[in-house]
Structures are given as structure tokens and as C-alpha cells.
Design a protein around this motif. Sequence first.
Motif, mmCIF file in Angstrom:
data_model
loop_
_atom_site.group_PDB
_atom_site.id
_atom_site.type_symbol
_atom_site.label_atom_id
_atom_site.label_comp_id
_atom_site.label_asym_id
_atom_site.label_seq_id
_atom_site.Cartn_x
_atom_site.Cartn_y
_atom_site.Cartn_z
ATOM 1 N N TRP A 44 -19.607 -10.062 72.033
ATOM 2 C CA TRP A 44 -19.341 -9.635 71.728
ATOM 3 C C TRP A 44 -18.919 -10.609 70.723
ATOM 4 O O TRP A 44 -17.988 -11.392 71.005
ATOM 5 N N ASP A 45 -18.468 -10.015 69.565
ATOM 6 C CA ASP A 45 -18.169 -11.824 68.891
ATOM 7 C C ASP A 45 -17.182 -10.402 67.351
ATOM 8 O O ASP A 45 -17.482 -9.431 67.156
ATOM 9 N N ARG A 46 -16.456 -11.477 66.931
ATOM 10 C CA ARG A 46 -15.312 -10.577 66.074
ATOM 11 C C ARG A 46 -15.378 -11.657 64.914
ATOM 12 O O ARG A 46 -15.001 -13.127 64.600
ATOM 13 N N THR A 47 -14.635 -10.557 63.792
ATOM 14 C CA THR A 47 -14.874 -11.557 62.319
ATOM 15 C C THR A 47 -13.225 -10.992 62.009
ATOM 16 O O THR A 47 -13.179 -10.215 61.548
ATOM 17 N N HIS A 49 -10.402 -10.953 58.947
ATOM 18 C CA HIS A 49 -10.164 -9.722 58.143
ATOM 19 C C HIS A 49 -11.045 -10.113 56.828
ATOM 20 O O HIS A 49 -11.135 -9.846 55.897
ATOM 21 N N ASP A 50 -10.860 -11.944 56.132
ATOM 22 C CA ASP A 50 -11.766 -12.712 56.135
ATOM 23 C C ASP A 50 -12.662 -12.830 55.679
ATOM 24 O O ASP A 50 -13.548 -13.923 54.566
ATOM 25 N N GLY A 51 -13.244 -13.068 56.648
ATOM 26 C CA GLY A 51 -14.797 -12.464 56.677
ATOM 27 C C GLY A 51 -15.324 -14.266 57.118
ATOM 28 O O GLY A 51 -16.999 -14.265 57.717
ATOM 29 N N SER A 52 -13.510 -14.841 58.852
ATOM 30 C CA SER A 52 -14.476 -16.197 59.101
ATOM 31 C C SER A 52 -14.773 -15.804 59.383
ATOM 32 O O SER A 52 -14.213 -14.216 60.929
ATOM 33 N N PRO A 53 -15.599 -16.316 61.129
ATOM 34 C CA PRO A 53 -15.931 -16.472 62.357
ATOM 35 C C PRO A 53 -13.906 -16.115 62.956
ATOM 36 O O PRO A 53 -13.504 -16.871 62.993
ATOM 37 N N GLY A 54 -13.289 -15.354 63.802
ATOM 38 C CA GLY A 54 -12.871 -14.915 64.260
ATOM 39 C C GLY A 54 -13.399 -15.333 66.038
ATOM 40 O O GLY A 54 -11.921 -14.045 66.865
ATOM 41 N N GLY A 55 -13.954 -15.429 66.645
ATOM 42 C CA GLY A 55 -13.981 -15.537 67.995
ATOM 43 C C GLY A 55 -14.673 -14.272 68.425
ATOM 44 O O GLY A 55 -15.944 -13.520 67.976
ATOM 45 N N GLY A 56 -13.941 -13.965 69.824
ATOM 46 C CA GLY A 56 -15.067 -13.178 70.794
ATOM 47 C C GLY A 56 -14.931 -13.171 72.239
ATOM 48 O O GLY A 56 -13.911 -13.626 72.644
ATOM 49 N N GLY A 57 -15.844 -12.244 72.395
ATOM 50 C CA GLY A 57 -15.467 -12.592 74.676
ATOM 51 C C GLY A 57 -16.619 -11.481 74.969
ATOM 52 O O GLY A 57 -17.899 -11.502 74.006
ATOM 53 N N LYS A 268 -4.843 -3.865 66.347
ATOM 54 C CA LYS A 268 -4.539 -4.207 65.279
ATOM 55 C C LYS A 268 -5.265 -5.720 65.026
ATOM 56 O O LYS A 268 -5.412 -5.855 64.150
ATOM 57 N N THR A 269 -6.011 -6.044 66.063
ATOM 58 C CA THR A 269 -6.959 -7.874 65.583
ATOM 59 C C THR A 269 -8.152 -7.256 64.984
ATOM 60 O O THR A 269 -8.481 -9.167 65.309
ATOM 61 N N GLY A 270 -8.767 -6.570 65.549
ATOM 62 C CA GLY A 270 -10.150 -6.495 65.600
ATOM 63 C C GLY A 270 -10.712 -6.833 66.113
ATOM 64 O O GLY A 270 -12.316 -7.081 66.508
ATOM 65 N N GLY A 271 -10.312 -6.180 67.662
ATOM 66 C CA GLY A 271 -11.309 -6.601 68.602
ATOM 67 C C GLY A 271 -12.258 -5.192 69.511
ATOM 68 O O GLY A 271 -12.426 -4.923 68.200
ATOM 69 N N VAL A 273 -13.295 -2.282 69.908
ATOM 70 C CA VAL A 273 -13.021 -0.432 70.515
ATOM 71 C C VAL A 273 -13.534 -0.620 72.126
ATOM 72 O O VAL A 273 -12.772 -0.240 72.741
ATOM 73 N N ASP A 274 -14.983 -0.976 72.615
ATOM 74 C CA ASP A 274 -15.331 -0.253 73.755
ATOM 75 C C ASP A 274 -14.886 -1.278 74.525
ATOM 76 O O ASP A 274 -14.606 -0.414 75.635
ATOM 77 N N ALA A 275 -14.508 -2.109 74.653
ATOM 78 C CA ALA A 275 -13.881 -3.514 75.932
ATOM 79 C C ALA A 275 -12.596 -3.002 76.083
ATOM 80 O O ALA A 275 -11.881 -2.718 77.035
ATOM 81 N N ILE A 276 -11.484 -2.639 74.340
ATOM 82 C CA ILE A 276 -10.674 -2.411 74.617
ATOM 83 C C ILE A 276 -10.406 -0.699 75.107
ATOM 84 O O ILE A 276 -9.180 -1.017 76.018
ATOM 85 N N LEU A 277 -11.055 -0.099 74.678
ATOM 86 C CA LEU A 277 -10.724 0.918 76.258
ATOM 87 C C LEU A 277 -11.460 1.246 76.874
ATOM 88 O O LEU A 277 -11.882 2.453 77.230
ATOM 89 N N MET A 278 -12.184 0.550 77.774
ATOM 90 C CA MET A 278 -13.003 -0.055 78.873
ATOM 91 C C MET A 278 -11.348 0.773 80.007
ATOM 92 O O MET A 278 -12.069 1.138 80.726
ATOM 93 N N SER A 279 -10.414 0.870 79.283
ATOM 94 C CA SER A 279 -8.995 1.042 80.386
ATOM 95 C C SER A 279 -9.099 2.744 80.853
ATOM 96 O O SER A 279 -8.487 2.702 81.898
ATOM 97 N N LEU A 280 -10.232 3.413 79.655
ATOM 98 C CA LEU A 280 -9.511 4.528 79.906
ATOM 99 C C LEU A 280 -10.152 5.159 81.187
ATOM 100 O O LEU A 280 -11.809 4.972 82.103
ATOM 101 N N PRO A 281 -9.813 5.966 82.222
ATOM 102 C CA PRO A 281 -10.958 6.956 82.901
ATOM 103 C C PRO A 281 -12.010 6.961 82.698
ATOM 104 O O PRO A 281 -12.349 8.281 81.431
#
Length: 287
Positions: A44-47, A49-57, A268-271, A273-281
Motif C-alpha cells: 500500500w502507498d500513502r499520500t 495531506h499536501d498530495g506528496s508521496p508519503g511512503g507506504g508499507g 492520524k497519519t493516513g495509514g 486502514v486495513d493494515a491498522i485494524l488487522m489487530s482486531l480479532p
Amino acid sequence: MIKLDEEQQAARDWFEGLRDRICAEFEAIEREADSDAAFQYTPWDRTDHDGSPGGGGVRGLMKGKVFEKVGVNVSTVGGSFSPEFAKTILGAAEDPSFFATGISLVAHMANPHVPAVHMNTRFLVTTKRWFGGGADLNPPLPYEEDTADFHARLRAACAAHDPTYYPRFSKWAEEYFFIPHRNVHRGVGGIFYDHLECAEPGKGADFHRHFAFTRDVGEAFLDIFPKLVRRRMATPFTPEDKARQLEWRGRYAEFNLIYDRGTLFGLKTGGNVDAILMSLPPEATWS
């Protein structure tokens, strides 16, 4: 594309390599249970808030016979925090620019006698730079032997670096992984640490010292958790055991959605969402 300095690249490479070894070990456990389950990887890629590339994972997810749901994620992101969120992050109030790289893992197990687990280590850069992370064990049906072995392995990793680490970081985990509205702890603890600060590149040995400790936390996890899984994964369980596990998972979900710093940071940093919430059972109950 985020430009990385030497320290940032070294941390990123370590987290990605640790991910590969953990996933291989978890898949090996599935093979021992006659399962062909394997991790599915989703980049996944992150943009920013100003539209510039923001990395990913990369989100790694496996659903198997032993691991009912396990996520192992790595990310390397950068950009700037929102003004309000910047006030809550070390070194960001005066300059909201940030960089973060890390690994995050949560495993929910099919057998309620096998403990669930969480592990996360990370390297963050604002006007400061530091390491943080830890690991904690979350058994629905605790065994004193498992708890003791898990803590002993983390204690040894800490002792190799600083005799104060384990007392400090185990207490921090005990305080952090607590559900105030339930007045219960999330699990049986582990270690939690943050703000192991490093000087600017080339201006001190603290990066190498704190990076070495963070690597040893990862090695300790990779050493002890598979042993606990293999110890318990064939244990027979009853419907009552499963009901206890599902109720416990509800508490786990409550903590992660209300109190967990990593969840908040990712959202809060636009990560992703599916990766962030993978912690849920995958399944839980509330009575």
C-alpha cells in the motif's frame, strides 16, 4: 519516494528482514499442523495531506489452522502531522515533519489454550529521533509456565543491555496494557518502551545502542513465541474454553480501538486502514 538517511535505511531493512523470518516460522508451524496456509502480502502507498508521496508499507495476513488470524505489517512513512496531533508527539510541536518505520504484529490463535500475542518495534524521527516498541502476551486461558517463559526471555534480552530495562519496561507494559473501563489488564504483560532517544546521525553512539536493543527484542520474540505455540497448539479444548476466548477477544478489541497508541498513530497519519485494524480479532463476543 521518501529519501532515507543511513540510520533510517538500516532500521527499515531490519524490520523487513525480521518480518520475513517471523512469517517463515509461522508458516512452518502451519505445515506441522498439516495446513498449507501462507501469508498474503498487500502493498500500500500513502499520500501526505499536501498530495506528496508519503511512503507506504506491506500488509501481511495469514488465516490458517493454528493461526486463526495473524497480521505482520511493515511500513516506512513520512510527511507532516496535523497541527493538533503534532502537539502530542515528541519533538513535533515546533516542526510537524516526521518519519517512521517499523514492524507491527498481532496473532489471534485458533486454539484458546495458545496465547495471542502482540509485538511492535519502530524508529521515529521528528526534530528528535528514537526507538520504541515491545511485546506482550495475551492468553485467554493463562498458563503460569508460559507467562514465566515469555517474561524470562524478554528479561534476558533487556539484561544484556541495561539492568534497569526489564523492571522499567515490564512495569510500563503493565500500566499501558490496562483497560480502565473494565478495570482489567489486557493480558499477562511483557515489555513496553518508548523514547529511547538518539542524537543526530554521526553525533553519538546511542543510535547503535538503542538499535541493538530493539533488534534483540525482535530476536527474543522470534525465539520464545513459536515455542509457546508448539507447546499448546494440540491441547484439546471445550466449548467453554472457546467461549472464554471469544469474550476475552472482545476486551482486546476494546483496548485497541479506544486506547492503543499505534492505532491512533496510524489513523492520524493516513495509514492503510486495513493494515491498522488487522489487530482486531476475526471473531469476538460481548456479554
